[in-house]
Design a protein around this motif. Structure first.
Motif: not given
Ligand SMILES: [Zn+2]
Length: 206
Positions: A150, A153, A163, A186, A197
């Protein structure tokens, strides 16, 4: 595997993000953010729609952080809206890449529709950028979209998941596939020290 600090974002994804940010925040908001992150080069000058490396993932993460800080309490909601706009951009501009061109989902049960679109998102990202590791997690009771690379982040640290843009994209994808608003949570975030994530598809919102 690419070291996380060397990860890059490709032009077409930066273009998608900037277009969505412009839609949601207007030129004024977008330009202020670009200036604050040292990305002035994109003001009135979005990158072309190709797969060449554009910026470091950590710079993309800084943009996300700047938006969150710029809008204060409204930052999280703003990022979710940008994420939703970003998925809609995908539907408009990248239907073939997402695998949704000419697909009739109505014949499928709801869970299958959600799996279809989340797989489509993961495949589209992986096809566009070989550095990306993303997948659908259907091992538990709930479906989830997971990415261990991801960018939102990248190089950031937090005691809670951050995120928000991704939450918006996944929720819009699920809404597109089912016609219903599901809550997206999340549950894991690299910024917290998790291995990935993870965005879980919760219950339908009333
Ligand atoms: Zn993340």
């Amino acid at each position: 595997m690419t070291a996380r600090e060397d990860a890059v974002i490709i032009n077409s994804l930066v273009r998608q993000a900037l277009t969505s940010m412009q839609e949601v925040m207007g030129d004024h908001g977008l330009n202020a953010i670009l200036k604050s992150c040292g990305l002035d080069k994109f003001i009135g000058n979005f990158p072309p729609n190709n797969l060449e490396p554009s910026i470091k993932a950590s710079q993309y993460a800084q943009m996300n952080q700047a938006i969150e800080e710029f809008y204060g309490r409204g930052g999280k909601g703003m990022l979710r809206r940008i994420g939703k706009a970003s998925f809609q951009y995908g539907v408009r501009e990248q239907a073939a890449l997402l695998g949704i061109a000419g697909v009739a989902l109505k014949v499928l049960p709801e869970k299958q529709r959600i799996k279809f679109i989340l797989n489509g998102m993961a495949d589209a990202l992986k096809k566009s950028n070989p550095q990306v590791e993303a997948w659908l997690d259907d091992s538990g009771d709930k479906l989830a979209y997971v990415e261990s690379t991801c960018a939102i982040c990248n190089s950031r640290h937090s005691d809670h998941p951050i995120c928000h843009l991704y939450v918006g994209s996944v929720s819009e994808a699920v809404r597109w596939a089912t016609g219903k608003e599901y809550e997206i949570i999340e549950t894991h975030c690299l910024a917290k020290g998790d291995e990935y994530c993870r965005f879980e598809v919760g219950d339908v919102k009333e």
